[in-house]
Design a protein around this motif. Sequence first.
Motif, short mmCIF file in Angstrom:
data_model
loop_
_atom_site.label_atom_id
_atom_site.label_comp_id
_atom_site.label_asym_id
_atom_site.label_seq_id
_atom_site.Cartn_x
_atom_site.Cartn_y
_atom_site.Cartn_z
N ILE A 28 -17.06 16.50 -37.05
CA ILE A 28 -17.47 15.20 -37.60
C ILE A 28 -17.34 15.22 -39.12
O ILE A 28 -16.79 14.28 -39.72
CB ILE A 28 -18.91 14.85 -37.18
N ASN A 29 -17.83 16.28 -39.76
CA ASN A 29 -17.76 16.37 -41.22
C ASN A 29 -16.31 16.39 -41.70
O ASN A 29 -15.97 15.73 -42.69
CB ASN A 29 -18.50 17.61 -41.71
N LYS A 30 -15.46 17.14 -41.00
CA LYS A 30 -14.05 17.22 -41.40
C LYS A 30 -13.37 15.85 -41.30
O LYS A 30 -12.68 15.42 -42.22
CB LYS A 30 -13.32 18.24 -40.53
N THR A 31 -13.61 15.16 -40.19
CA THR A 31 -13.00 13.85 -39.99
C THR A 31 -13.56 12.83 -40.98
O THR A 31 -12.81 12.00 -41.51
CB THR A 31 -13.23 13.37 -38.54
N MET A 57 -21.27 4.24 -41.03
CA MET A 57 -20.47 3.12 -40.57
C MET A 57 -19.70 3.43 -39.27
O MET A 57 -19.53 2.56 -38.43
CB MET A 57 -19.46 2.71 -41.65
N TYR A 58 -19.23 4.64 -39.15
CA TYR A 58 -18.34 5.01 -38.05
C TYR A 58 -18.91 6.13 -37.18
O TYR A 58 -18.16 6.93 -36.63
CB TYR A 58 -16.98 5.43 -38.60
N SER A 64 -16.96 10.55 -31.06
CA SER A 64 -15.92 10.55 -30.02
C SER A 64 -14.72 11.39 -30.45
O SER A 64 -14.19 12.18 -29.67
CB SER A 64 -15.49 9.12 -29.73
N GLU A 65 -14.30 11.22 -31.68
CA GLU A 65 -13.16 11.97 -32.21
C GLU A 65 -13.46 13.47 -32.26
O GLU A 65 -12.61 14.29 -31.93
CB GLU A 65 -12.81 11.45 -33.61
N ALA A 66 -14.67 13.83 -32.66
CA ALA A 66 -15.06 15.24 -32.75
C ALA A 66 -15.10 15.88 -31.36
O ALA A 66 -14.65 17.02 -31.18
CB ALA A 66 -16.43 15.37 -33.42
N ILE A 71 -12.46 19.38 -27.22
CA ILE A 71 -11.89 19.54 -25.88
C ILE A 71 -10.42 19.96 -25.98
O ILE A 71 -9.96 20.84 -25.24
CB ILE A 71 -12.05 18.25 -25.06
N ASN A 72 -9.68 19.35 -26.89
CA ASN A 72 -8.28 19.74 -27.08
C ASN A 72 -8.17 21.20 -27.51
O ASN A 72 -7.27 21.92 -27.06
CB ASN A 72 -7.61 18.84 -28.12
N LYS A 73 -9.09 21.64 -28.36
CA LYS A 73 -9.08 23.04 -28.80
C LYS A 73 -9.37 23.97 -27.62
O LYS A 73 -8.75 25.02 -27.49
CB LYS A 73 -10.12 23.24 -29.90
N ILE A 74 -10.28 23.58 -26.75
CA ILE A 74 -10.60 24.38 -25.57
C ILE A 74 -9.38 24.50 -24.66
O ILE A 74 -9.05 25.58 -24.18
CB ILE A 74 -11.80 23.77 -24.80
N VAL A 75 -8.71 23.38 -24.42
CA VAL A 75 -7.54 23.38 -23.55
C VAL A 75 -6.43 24.26 -24.14
O VAL A 75 -5.80 25.05 -23.43
CB VAL A 75 -7.04 21.95 -23.28
#
Length: 92
Positions: A28-31, A57-58, A64-66, A71-75
């Motif tokens: 979250i912080n990175k995004t 704001m977001y 959701s993005e985090a 999940i992508n990193k796990i896969v």
Amino acid sequence: MNITATKKDTANVLITAKIENADIEKNINKTAKQLAKTQGVDGFRKGKVPVAIIKKMYSKKLQSEAESEAINKIVETAKKELDLKVEDIIGD
């Protein structure tokens, strides 16, 4: 992150993982930092929006993005662990 990947048969893989809150917060912080550099918000110069404002704001979109990124990193980690080739993968 704790990841376990096992092949069930020639066509299926079972991935079990536990995502830590710290990993989600880091994503979250990175995004939010990336978004703060490009987002224009009334009252702030473009690229000078505080990260706290972006998070407020977001928050749902960032969450959701985090989660998606985790999940992508796990896969990807499971693919490397099981030494799967790209041409052997039908879908994630």
